[in-house]
Motif scaffolding. Structure first.
Motif, mmCIF file in Angstrom:
data_model
loop_
_atom_site.group_PDB
_atom_site.id
_atom_site.type_symbol
_atom_site.label_atom_id
_atom_site.label_comp_id
_atom_site.label_asym_id
_atom_site.label_seq_id
_atom_site.Cartn_x
_atom_site.Cartn_y
_atom_site.Cartn_z
ATOM 1 N N TRP A 146 -18.141 1.352 -0.548
ATOM 2 C CA TRP A 146 -19.459 1.013 -1.081
ATOM 3 C C TRP A 146 -19.535 1.411 -2.554
ATOM 4 O O TRP A 146 -18.904 2.383 -2.989
ATOM 5 N N ASN A 147 -20.339 0.668 -3.316
ATOM 6 C CA ASN A 147 -20.676 1.102 -4.670
ATOM 7 C C ASN A 147 -21.373 2.455 -4.569
ATOM 8 O O ASN A 147 -22.067 2.722 -3.580
ATOM 9 N N VAL A 148 -21.202 3.317 -5.564
ATOM 10 C CA VAL A 148 -21.822 4.641 -5.520
ATOM 11 C C VAL A 148 -22.895 4.791 -6.598
ATOM 12 O O VAL A 148 -23.261 5.908 -6.971
ATOM 13 N N ASN A 149 -23.429 3.672 -7.103
ATOM 14 C CA ASN A 149 -24.482 3.780 -8.103
ATOM 15 C C ASN A 149 -25.804 4.177 -7.441
ATOM 16 O O ASN A 149 -25.945 4.138 -6.206
ATOM 17 N N PRO A 150 -26.810 4.592 -8.225
ATOM 18 C CA PRO A 150 -28.073 5.065 -7.634
ATOM 19 C C PRO A 150 -28.756 4.038 -6.730
ATOM 20 O O PRO A 150 -29.435 4.416 -5.769
ATOM 21 N N ILE A 151 -28.575 2.757 -7.038
ATOM 22 C CA ILE A 151 -29.201 1.718 -6.211
ATOM 23 C C ILE A 151 -28.620 1.742 -4.803
ATOM 24 O O ILE A 151 -29.348 1.678 -3.807
ATOM 25 N N ALA A 152 -27.309 1.857 -4.685
ATOM 26 C CA ALA A 152 -26.679 1.922 -3.370
ATOM 27 C C ALA A 152 -27.023 3.229 -2.666
ATOM 28 O O ALA A 152 -27.217 3.243 -1.438
#
Length: 284
Positions: free
Chosen positions: A167-173
């Motif tokens: 998974w992406n680990v940016n704040p949105i994810a």
């Protein structure tokens, strides 16, 4: 009509997660290593277009491939390590995310989104060593320096590689995927401080990046890794020694003893560089 913030976040999540994550990550791993001048230059130009990539600190001015640029070394002296023996230094450049006291064995990926030490580490004995300790999350963006370093003089005792998702680990994810760090591929690097206390680093892989290079094991760990997932070792390292690198942006979770306090200026959203203070052990 300008899209609302929620709509923008929904689109970001859709484009970076609701896709064949593993297949795209494998493709990027292959593509980034192509040593063709046209592919290299076009890829880096595209990367510059969509990020704040700055190569002025790089040791080299020419790169063999996109991967060579991702994993670039810096010119000597650009990441001096705090010499204070009471300080845990940042292992990497990054943006400070969730951090604080571990509540018994519970910590947070963002406010209101808890996960457990056992789900993250998978080892009840290691969980006990970090019960009620401190945790801090560092997020590396795609344009940052991707190598990470020893945060303290310590002895590396064991590495456990956990296969998982990307998974992406940016704040949105992190707002949308529960226990995300416990689902993604990660390496649990167990170290022992000179005092005997445990300091653990957990580099977490993400989409496009599911490869973690560890120099002291002479291994690159990723979805294609076969054989044992637990690697006993006995490697002494000094604060600032290079431990390895990510192939792209990702996250490092730092787990520290309960008697350490956060350094001044360590607040959520703050940018730190490798070698700068993260935590400090108070004087007796």
């Amino acid at each position: 009509m300008i899209a609302s913030l929620t709509e923008q976040e929904d689109l970001n999540f859709l484009l970076t997660n609701r896709i064949p994550r593993a297949a795209l990550t494998r493709f990027m791993g292959w593509f980034s290593k192509i040593e063709n001048p046209f592919v290299r230059d076009a890829s880096i130009a595209c990367w510059r277009l969509f990020s704040d990539l700055d190569l002025s600190e790089a040791k080299k001015t020419e790169f063999k491939s996109l991967h060579d640029c991702f994993t670039r070394e810096l010119r000597p002296g650009l990441r001096p390590v705090d010499p204070d023996t009471s300080v845990v230094a940042s292992p990497s450049d990054g943006i400070v995310g969730a951090h604080g006291r571990i509540q018994d064995t519970e910590l947070f990926q963002i406010k209101g989104a808890p996960y457990s030490l056992l789900d993250l580490l998978g080892d009840p004995a290691l969980v006990e060593r970090h019960r009620n300790g401190r945790f801090l999350t560092l997020r590396l963006t795609s344009s940052m320096y991707h190598r990470f370093h020893a945060p303290f003089d310590c002895r590396i005792e064991r590495v456990t590689f956990v296969h998982g998702d990307v998974w992406n680990v940016n704040p949105i994810a992190l707002k949308r995927v529960e226990r995300l760090f416990c689902k993604n591929e990660r390496a649990v690097i167990e170290t022992r401080l000179p005092t005997g206390e445990a300091l653990t680093l957990v580099p977490v892989a993400a989409i496009l990046v599911a490869s973690i290079r560890l120099h002291f094991l002479d291994l690159t760990l990723n979805a294609q890794s076969r054989g044992p997932n637990v690697f006993p070792c006995d490697a002494g390292v000094h604060k600032g020694d290079e431990l390895g690198w990510f192939e792209h942006g990702s996250t490092i979770i730092v787990l520290a003893p309960d008697d350490f306090e956060f350094a001044a200026g360590v607040t959520e959203g703050a940018r730190v560089k490798a070698g700068e203070p993260l935590l400090r052990k108070p004087s007796p």
